[in-house]
Design a protein around this motif. Structure first.
Motif, PDB file in Angstrom:
ATOM      1  N   VAL B  20       0.845  -1.199   0.000  1.00  0.00           N
ATOM      2  CA  VAL B  20       0.000   0.000   0.000  1.00  0.00           C
ATOM      3  C   VAL B  20       0.879   1.248   0.000  1.00  0.00           C
ATOM      4  O   VAL B  20       0.665   2.188  -0.772  1.00  0.00           O
ATOM      5  CB  VAL B  20      -0.961  -0.008   1.210  1.00  0.00           C
ATOM      6  CG1 VAL B  20      -1.591   1.365   1.410  1.00  0.00           C
ATOM      7  CG2 VAL B  20      -2.051  -1.049   1.027  1.00  0.00           C
ATOM      8  N   VAL B  24       1.090   3.961  -3.153  1.00  0.00           N
ATOM      9  CA  VAL B  24       0.822   5.387  -2.961  1.00  0.00           C
ATOM     10  C   VAL B  24       2.078   6.195  -3.261  1.00  0.00           C
ATOM     11  O   VAL B  24       2.012   7.243  -3.910  1.00  0.00           O
ATOM     12  CB  VAL B  24       0.306   5.645  -1.526  1.00  0.00           C
ATOM     13  CG1 VAL B  24       0.238   7.133  -1.250  1.00  0.00           C
ATOM     14  CG2 VAL B  24      -1.057   5.000  -1.336  1.00  0.00           C
ATOM     15  N   SER B  28       2.454   8.964  -6.071  1.00  0.00           N
ATOM     16  CA  SER B  28       2.817  10.328  -5.700  1.00  0.00           C
ATOM     17  C   SER B  28       4.075  10.760  -6.426  1.00  0.00           C
ATOM     18  O   SER B  28       4.196  11.915  -6.836  1.00  0.00           O
ATOM     19  CB  SER B  28       2.947  10.474  -4.185  1.00  0.00           C
ATOM     20  OG  SER B  28       4.134   9.899  -3.734  1.00  0.00           O
ATOM     21  N   GLY B  35      -0.251  12.214  -2.049  1.00  0.00           N
ATOM     22  CA  GLY B  35      -0.871  10.900  -2.025  1.00  0.00           C
ATOM     23  C   GLY B  35      -1.655  10.587  -0.771  1.00  0.00           C
ATOM     24  O   GLY B  35      -2.151   9.476  -0.610  1.00  0.00           O
ATOM     25  N   LEU B  38      -5.086   9.272  -1.253  1.00  0.00           N
ATOM     26  CA  LEU B  38      -5.218   7.866  -1.635  1.00  0.00           C
ATOM     27  C   LEU B  38      -4.954   6.965  -0.440  1.00  0.00           C
ATOM     28  O   LEU B  38      -5.613   5.950  -0.246  1.00  0.00           O
ATOM     29  CB  LEU B  38      -4.192   7.520  -2.717  1.00  0.00           C
ATOM     30  CG  LEU B  38      -4.502   7.951  -4.119  1.00  0.00           C
ATOM     31  CD1 LEU B  38      -3.309   7.664  -5.010  1.00  0.00           C
ATOM     32  CD2 LEU B  38      -5.716   7.205  -4.613  1.00  0.00           C
ATOM     33  N   LEU B  39      -3.959   7.357   0.369  1.00  0.00           N
ATOM     34  CA  LEU B  39      -3.511   6.476   1.445  1.00  0.00           C
ATOM     35  C   LEU B  39      -4.577   6.314   2.529  1.00  0.00           C
ATOM     36  O   LEU B  39      -4.862   5.194   2.955  1.00  0.00           O
ATOM     37  CB  LEU B  39      -2.209   7.023   2.045  1.00  0.00           C
ATOM     38  CG  LEU B  39      -1.551   6.162   3.098  1.00  0.00           C
ATOM     39  CD1 LEU B  39      -1.340   4.746   2.586  1.00  0.00           C
ATOM     40  CD2 LEU B  39      -0.223   6.744   3.528  1.00  0.00           C
ATOM     41  N   LEU B  42      -7.322   4.018   1.368  1.00  0.00           N
ATOM     42  CA  LEU B  42      -6.827   2.640   1.234  1.00  0.00           C
ATOM     43  C   LEU B  42      -6.694   1.979   2.601  1.00  0.00           C
ATOM     44  O   LEU B  42      -7.008   0.807   2.776  1.00  0.00           O
ATOM     45  CB  LEU B  42      -5.464   2.626   0.521  1.00  0.00           C
ATOM     46  CG  LEU B  42      -5.501   2.657  -1.000  1.00  0.00           C
ATOM     47  CD1 LEU B  42      -4.093   2.767  -1.559  1.00  0.00           C
ATOM     48  CD2 LEU B  42      -6.178   1.415  -1.545  1.00  0.00           C
ATOM     49  N   THR B  57      -1.374   8.635   8.369  1.00  0.00           N
ATOM     50  CA  THR B  57      -1.065   9.103   7.016  1.00  0.00           C
ATOM     51  C   THR B  57      -0.259  10.394   7.054  1.00  0.00           C
ATOM     52  O   THR B  57       0.637  10.605   6.233  1.00  0.00           O
ATOM     53  CB  THR B  57      -2.365   9.327   6.223  1.00  0.00           C
ATOM     54  OG1 THR B  57      -3.047   8.091   6.133  1.00  0.00           O
ATOM     55  CG2 THR B  57      -2.072   9.821   4.827  1.00  0.00           C
ATOM     56  N   SER B  64       7.332  11.435   2.673  1.00  0.00           N
ATOM     57  CA  SER B  64       7.334  11.423   1.209  1.00  0.00           C
ATOM     58  C   SER B  64       7.558  12.826   0.642  1.00  0.00           C
ATOM     59  O   SER B  64       8.092  12.969  -0.454  1.00  0.00           O
ATOM     60  CB  SER B  64       6.035  10.813   0.671  1.00  0.00           C
ATOM     61  OG  SER B  64       4.932  11.582   1.060  1.00  0.00           O
ATOM     62  N   GLY B 253       6.629   3.522   0.866  1.00  0.00           N
ATOM     63  CA  GLY B 253       6.377   4.768   0.137  1.00  0.00           C
ATOM     64  C   GLY B 253       7.614   5.347  -0.511  1.00  0.00           C
ATOM     65  O   GLY B 253       7.583   5.728  -1.683  1.00  0.00           O
TER      66      GLY B 253
END
Lengths: 252, 306
Positions: B20, B24, B28, B35, B38-39, B42, B57, B64, B253
């Motif tokens: 996952v 993501v 990203s 992202g 999305l994370l 998910l 997150t 990230s 990630g």
């Protein structure tokens, strides 16, 4: 493993019986939740003492209950508002078990009458909260049933009829799953011997489920020192982000 | 293969968490967004409680965005003054958002607020992006030059008081719009676990008229600091940051992001935007479905008292 259990069962037999004519034990008195904990089984075993073999076989049943620490539950009823499901009325039920497994030699309704089971507080349907946020028990009933449904779906409440097996006319054994989602705390194993619908003997043994090692320290840190814990998480993120940028520069 | 998450109090297969995180991170890196949008969904689909998903997150976004922020910093493409004003609003917004999340939690409306907020946010942003990228691609097909973004004349923005000079952005403008922008993004960060890059970047370009080369670096710096603050505030205010979950997501990630960045260099911007808008709309549709479809059980059970 099983052989060792029976040896200890036999040792228990040799010691003075704790209950009338029932002795029982469990495979472990502590379950440690470690980083790779994915659930385990607890083996409950025991023997019926002083029973003439012929008398032992007829009309005799074993009921094993494993009960986790009590928790408070908030149950909300969902209603549809403008096409969307939203939580509406709320009911707080205090003191329902977090975990409840009942294993028996036969289906519970064949072992004792419904009123006897209610008196003995046996069976998932007879689980009652210690306290409800209403004085009207009829109003609380659908919320109590919702907890039972949810816990049953999550394999935290279960009824295992016929799972207690007799290995000899006096020795019995059952394997009860303890899934990964159980909360830490003190659990109790209650073994009851039924004859013709009434309890002839019972024995209760506690065991503990604990987070150990790193998991426990992280959980405690998150609650006791949340600021430092938050900073540590940020430092971890910043460090890994920085590390990846260094590695990426090297790679290209 | 299972790992026990001490705050979420559940076991999850750790390869799933890495996957996952990598997915993501890949998107990203490919699409140049944080992202978080999305994370969080998910993680919720994977069974992580919404409040833990949102809080954790944020720490993933810190990591990230960190790499991007560093490289932009090296290029001196960061307007620190602008970032500082946005961050002032951001801290206020994050604090308010964390408090709001706590109120929602005790009212039992976290899932509704998080899912509903995402549906509105992603639905509108996705529709706008889809519209824009389809028009650009269509124009390219006909051999026309892509339509220029319309010139906005926001006279009310220029009429606001408290003007200041932003040397890096070559702007002389009021500090109120960047402050309010930071405030909104701070609330969204705490409430939905998004960094807000997909709002900040267009808003800075179209409303604040910040030069494009400074926008990305400034936005990334702002995301790093706001998500770091969000992580700490969630940990203190709601005890919902799961450091084990964060570690797995971050490792996945940062690896995924590198592959995404490499692939993005070989793809056209319009195609990337089209993919992003479709992904965004798909997530919004999935979350909307969860709100509309009749649940299996009309009662929801949570442990603890409000």
């Amino acid at each position: 493993m099983t052989r060792r259990l029976f040896l200890s069962a036999l040792l228990l037999l040799a010691s003075p019986a704790a209950a009338d004519d029932l002795v029982s034990g469990i495979s472990q008195d502590q379950i440690a939740i470690t980083s790779n904990y994915a659930g385990t089984d607890i083996v409950v075993f025991g023997a019926i003492e002083n029973a003439a073999p012929a008398a032992a076989v007829s009309g005799r049943d074993i009921v094993v209950v494993v009960r986790g620490p009590d928790e408070d539950f908030t149950v909300r009823k969902r209603v549809r508002v403008g096409g969307i499901w939203v939580n509406s009325t709320r009911m707080v039920l205090r003191g329902m078990p977090s975990y409840y497994y009942i294993a028996t030699t036969r289906p519970l309704n064949e072992i004792a009458s419904p009123s006897a089971l209610r008196n003995y507080d046996l069976g998932i349907d007879n689980l009652q909260p210690a306290e409800e946020s209403t004085n009207n028990p009829r109003k609380a009933e659908p919320y109590r049933l919702a907890i039972i449904r949810e816990r049953t779906r999550d394999h935290l409440y279960a009824s295992l009829p016929g799972s207690v097996e007799f290995l000899s006319p006096t020795l019995f054994r059952v394997r009860i799953p303890v899934p990964a989602t159980v909360p830490p705390g003190q659990y109790r194993v209650e073994v009851s011997l039924f004859r013709d619908g009434t309890i002839m003997g019972a024995q209760s043994t506690p065991f503990f489920v604990d987070q150990v090692g790193l998991e426990r320290r992280l959980f405690e840190a998150a609650h006791a020192k949340p600021f430092a814990y938050g900073i540590a998480t940020v430092v971890l993120g910043v460090f890994l982000g920085w590390l990846s940028s260094v590695l990426f520069r090297r790679a290209t | 293969m299972d790992i026990y998450l001490p705050i979420a109090e559940m076991s999850v297969a750790w390869p799933l968490l890495l996957a996952v995180g990598a997915l993501v991170g890949f998107l990203s890196g490919l699409l140049g967004v944080g992202g978080g949008f999305l994370l969080t969904p998910l993680l919720i689909f994977s069974g992580i409680p919404a409040e833990v998903a949102v809080a954790t997150t944020a720490s993933h976004l810190t990591a990230s965005s960190m790499a991007g922020a560093i490289s932009q910093w090296r290029r001196r493409a960061v307007d620190f003054k602008m970032a500082a004003i946005m961050l002032a609003g951001g801290f206020l917004g994050t604090g308010g958002g964390v408090y709001l999340l706590r109120l929602l939690r005790s009212a039992g409306q976290t899932d509704l607020a998080v899912s509903g907020g995402y549906v509105v946010l992603l639905g509108s942003v996705g529709a706008l992006m889809l519209n824009e990228s389809v028009r650009t691609l269509y124009a390219a097909q006909l051999g026309l030059s892509p339509p220029r973004p319309r010139k906005h004349h926001h006279s009310w923005i220029h009429g606001l008081p408290l003007k200041a000079r932003f040397h890096q952005s070559k702007l002389y403008t009021s500090v109120i719009p960047p402050f309010v922008l930071g405030l909104i993004v701070g609330i969204l960060s705490a409430l939905l676990g998004v960094g807000g890059g997909f709002i900040v970047v267009p808003a800075m370009i179209y409303f604040l008229r910040v030069p494009t080369n400074v926008v990305i670096g400034t936005s990334l710096l702002q995301i790093v600091v706001v998500t770091a603050a969000t992580t700490v505030l969630q940990a203190v205010g709601n005890y919902t940051v799961d450091i084990v979950l964060a570690a797995f997501l971050i490792i996945g990630g940062v690896i995924g992001a590198q592959f995404g960045v490499r692939l993005s260099a070989r793809m056209r911007g319009e195609h990337l935007r089209l993919i992003l808008s479709l992904v965004v709309l798909a997530v919004a549709a999935r979350l909307l479905w969860g709100l509309i479809v009749t649940p299996d059980d009309l009662f929801s059970v949570t442990v603890g008292t409000p």
